[in-house]
Design a protein around this motif. Structure first.
Motif, PDB file in Angstrom:
ATOM      1  N   ASP A 160       0.850  -1.196   0.000  1.00  0.00           N
ATOM      2  CA  ASP A 160       0.000   0.000   0.000  1.00  0.00           C
ATOM      3  C   ASP A 160       0.887   1.248   0.000  1.00  0.00           C
ATOM      4  OD1 ASP A 160      -1.722   2.127   0.643  1.00  0.00           O
ATOM      5  OD2 ASP A 160      -3.073   0.793   1.729  1.00  0.00           O
ATOM      6  N   GLU A 161       0.715   2.111  -1.003  1.00  0.00           N
ATOM      7  CA  GLU A 161       1.539   3.312  -1.118  1.00  0.00           C
ATOM      8  C   GLU A 161       1.355   4.267   0.056  1.00  0.00           C
ATOM      9  OE1 GLU A 161       1.437   5.464  -4.732  1.00  0.00           O
ATOM     10  OE2 GLU A 161       2.103   3.786  -5.973  1.00  0.00           O
ATOM     11  N   ASN A 162       0.267   4.117   0.814  1.00  0.00           N
ATOM     12  CA  ASN A 162       0.040   5.004   1.955  1.00  0.00           C
ATOM     13  C   ASN A 162       1.116   4.838   3.035  1.00  0.00           C
ATOM     14  OD1 ASN A 162      -2.379   6.332   1.131  1.00  0.00           O
ATOM     15  ND2 ASN A 162      -3.483   4.435   1.502  1.00  0.00           N
ATOM     16  N   PHE A 163       1.842   3.729   2.985  1.00  0.00           N
ATOM     17  CA  PHE A 163       2.922   3.509   3.962  1.00  0.00           C
ATOM     18  C   PHE A 163       4.232   4.198   3.551  1.00  0.00           C
ATOM     19  CE2 PHE A 163       0.362  -0.376   4.921  1.00  0.00           C
ATOM     20  CZ  PHE A 163       0.195  -0.169   6.280  1.00  0.00           C
ATOM     21  N   LEU A 164       4.312   4.689   2.318  1.00  0.00           N
ATOM     22  CA  LEU A 164       5.598   5.167   1.804  1.00  0.00           C
ATOM     23  C   LEU A 164       6.190   6.316   2.617  1.00  0.00           C
ATOM     24  CD1 LEU A 164       5.221   4.953  -2.073  1.00  0.00           C
ATOM     25  CD2 LEU A 164       6.582   3.503  -0.557  1.00  0.00           C
ATOM     26  N   LYS A 165       5.346   7.234   3.062  1.00  0.00           N
ATOM     27  CA  LYS A 165       5.871   8.381   3.799  1.00  0.00           C
ATOM     28  C   LYS A 165       6.661   7.937   5.028  1.00  0.00           C
ATOM     29  CE  LYS A 165       3.398  12.067   4.057  1.00  0.00           C
ATOM     30  NZ  LYS A 165       2.331  13.042   4.391  1.00  0.00           N
ATOM     31  N   ILE A 166       6.084   7.014   5.782  1.00  0.00           N
ATOM     32  CA  ILE A 166       6.771   6.557   6.992  1.00  0.00           C
ATOM     33  C   ILE A 166       7.950   5.651   6.645  1.00  0.00           C
ATOM     34  CG2 ILE A 166       5.314   4.523   7.402  1.00  0.00           C
ATOM     35  CD1 ILE A 166       5.419   5.264  10.373  1.00  0.00           C
ATOM     36  N   LEU A 167       7.831   4.872   5.563  1.00  0.00           N
ATOM     37  CA  LEU A 167       8.939   4.003   5.148  1.00  0.00           C
ATOM     38  C   LEU A 167      10.125   4.838   4.666  1.00  0.00           C
ATOM     39  CD1 LEU A 167       7.055   1.153   3.235  1.00  0.00           C
ATOM     40  CD2 LEU A 167       8.143   1.012   5.483  1.00  0.00           C
ATOM     41  N   HIS A 168       9.863   5.897   3.928  1.00  0.00           N
ATOM     42  CA  HIS A 168      10.957   6.756   3.459  1.00  0.00           C
ATOM     43  C   HIS A 168      11.729   7.321   4.647  1.00  0.00           C
ATOM     44  CE1 HIS A 168       8.912   7.532  -0.703  1.00  0.00           C
ATOM     45  NE2 HIS A 168       9.376   6.308  -0.570  1.00  0.00           N
ATOM     46  N   THR A 171      13.316  -2.154   5.446  1.00  0.00           N
ATOM     47  CA  THR A 171      12.537  -1.016   4.943  1.00  0.00           C
ATOM     48  C   THR A 171      12.676  -0.894   3.433  1.00  0.00           C
ATOM     49  OG1 THR A 171      12.762   0.204   7.031  1.00  0.00           O
ATOM     50  CG2 THR A 171      12.221   1.479   5.059  1.00  0.00           C
ATOM     51  N   TYR A 172      13.909  -0.978   2.951  1.00  0.00           N
ATOM     52  CA  TYR A 172      14.120  -0.918   1.502  1.00  0.00           C
ATOM     53  C   TYR A 172      13.471  -2.114   0.799  1.00  0.00           C
ATOM     54  CZ  TYR A 172      17.280   3.083   1.481  1.00  0.00           C
ATOM     55  OH  TYR A 172      17.804   4.355   1.572  1.00  0.00           O
ATOM     56  N   SER A 173      13.455  -3.259   1.473  1.00  0.00           N
ATOM     57  CA  SER A 173      12.794  -4.423   0.903  1.00  0.00           C
ATOM     58  C   SER A 173      11.298  -4.163   0.747  1.00  0.00           C
ATOM     59  CB  SER A 173      13.023  -5.645   1.806  1.00  0.00           C
ATOM     60  OG  SER A 173      12.311  -6.770   1.331  1.00  0.00           O
ATOM     61  N   VAL A 221      14.677   8.052  -3.047  1.00  0.00           N
ATOM     62  CA  VAL A 221      15.071   7.348  -1.829  1.00  0.00           C
ATOM     63  C   VAL A 221      15.883   6.105  -2.171  1.00  0.00           C
ATOM     64  CG1 VAL A 221      14.179   6.031   0.143  1.00  0.00           C
ATOM     65  CG2 VAL A 221      13.125   8.198  -0.479  1.00  0.00           C
ATOM     66  N   LEU A 222      15.452   5.391  -3.205  1.00  0.00           N
ATOM     67  CA  LEU A 222      16.167   4.183  -3.637  1.00  0.00           C
ATOM     68  C   LEU A 222      17.542   4.520  -4.195  1.00  0.00           C
ATOM     69  CD1 LEU A 222      13.146   2.386  -5.316  1.00  0.00           C
ATOM     70  CD2 LEU A 222      14.370   1.573  -3.290  1.00  0.00           C
ATOM     71  N   TYR A 278      18.940  -4.563  -2.856  1.00  0.00           N
ATOM     72  CA  TYR A 278      17.498  -4.336  -2.922  1.00  0.00           C
ATOM     73  C   TYR A 278      17.176  -3.069  -3.724  1.00  0.00           C
ATOM     74  CZ  TYR A 278      16.693  -7.802   0.805  1.00  0.00           C
ATOM     75  OH  TYR A 278      16.619  -8.953   1.540  1.00  0.00           O
ATOM     76  N   CYS A 279      17.966  -2.025  -3.483  1.00  0.00           N
ATOM     77  CA  CYS A 279      17.703  -0.753  -4.162  1.00  0.00           C
ATOM     78  C   CYS A 279      17.920  -0.880  -5.668  1.00  0.00           C
ATOM     79  CB  CYS A 279      18.587   0.344  -3.582  1.00  0.00           C
ATOM     80  SG  CYS A 279      18.126   0.800  -1.892  1.00  0.00           S
TER      81      CYS A 279
END
Length: 339
Positions: A240-248, A262-264, A277-278, A292-293
């Protein structure tokens, strides 16, 4: 110290290299401009990345909190116990005098209203004549909430006891067994990988939405590294892209295992929003993270990503892990087809 062309005389060599990198020059181009070897430039970029991670590591929960939407902020405040709420309030009171961003000030004013604490009244009363109309509305609403709370606290002891003894109506719409749902997430964290996957597969759509919110909120406050890693892994499975902010934000974590998972997860979500970010992750100190990146950029990279991968592939020959170089090469081949 700010890294910019305006204070170039005060910068170290590796910081000047970073400025050129931000101008979209690749490793070989920077090496020629600076009369250094590509390996020196790669080392400079790794050093600045380590430095940035250390700076970002000092960022606290309040900074993450300011990035949330209203619903997420409410959920976060609801799960704080009394000691955590007191500590969080102190952080807000320290930030208020120095915060300049209007959006953040508005969020802090709104939060003061939700906390219903009279210590915020001076701050809020200073905003009621603000030139921004939205700011005025938020400040006035927060003041009303605090004053109403103050009135409620002045009820007679008799009234309070009567209210406390009022029976709970299980049919009320607001009744919710939060403890049971929190226990469900805690149980999930104790499962092995296959059982977690089975659990996610069985979730119905309406329950999935709730579960995602609980995962998001728990990540913000989780201090146990093992549980945090499971939560981050879960975001990757949920895609879910909604998690991206916190994952970044978590790519800056001081723990290399947390950054790796996190990168995974970011790779599994596979959004172009994560491209920059990658690209920075290609300079991470953990070789598996770099792999992973590269694999993620194979799908979401662009011309800039291709240039970075080419330069790293050339510069890191003989010093990089074979499996990382192989991931660089595979990404380069695929991006050359599409860019």
């Amino acid at each position: 110290m700010e890294i910019s062309w305006e204070n170039i005389d005060e910068l170290e060599d590796y910081q000047i290299t970073y400025l050129l990198y931000k101008e979209s020059l690749n490793v070989n181009q920077i090496a020629k401009v600076r009369n250094l070897s590509p390996q020196d430039i790669a080392d400079h970029l790794i050093k600045i990345q380590v430095e940035k991670r250390e700076e970002d590591r000092k960022k606290d929960t309040l900074e993450l909190y300011l990035t949330l939407n209203k619903e997420e902020r409410l959920e976060y405040l609801e799960q704080l116990d009394s000691d955590e709420l007191t500590y969080f309030k102190r952080k807000i009171l320290r930030l208020i005098p120095i915060e300049k961003d209007i959006r953040n000030i508005m969020i802090l004013a709104w939060t003061a209203g939700e906390m219903r604490d009279t210590e915020f009244l001076d701050f809020l009363e200073g905003l009621v004549n603000h030139e921004n109309e939205d700011m005025k509305k938020v400040a006035n609403t927060a003041i009303k909430k605090i004053k109403n709370k103050s009135k409620e606290s002045n009820k007679s002891e008799k009234d309070k006891k009567l209210e406390e003894n009022k029976p709970i109506n299980l049919n009320e719409k607001n009744f919710d067994n939060n403890t049971e749902k929190d226990d469900e997430l805690q149980s999930f964290l104790g499962l092995d990988k296959n059982k977690r996957l089975d659990f996610l597969d069985r979730l119905k759509p309406e329950k999935m939405i709730y579960f995602k919110r609980k995962v998001y909120k728990r990540i913000l406050t989780e201090y146990n590294t093992d549980d945090l890693i499971v939560l981050i892994w879960t975001t990757g499975e949920l895609k879910d892209e909604n998690f991206l902010k916190i994952l970044h934000n978590l790519t800056e974590h001081r723990n290399s295992d947390v950054r790796r998972i996190t990168y995974s997860a970011i790779r599994k979500i596979g959004s172009p929003k994560s491209r920059e970010v990658l690209e920075l992750g290609l300079l991470d100190s953990n070789p598996q993270t770099r792999q992973y990146c590269a694999k993620a950029l194979l799908k979401v990279g662009n011309g800039h990503s291709l240039n970075i991968l080419r330069n790293l592939y050339r510069a890191r020959q003989g010093v990089e892990k074979d499996y990382v170089l192989r991931a660089y090469r595979e990404a380069i081949i695929e991006l050359e087809k599409s860019v």
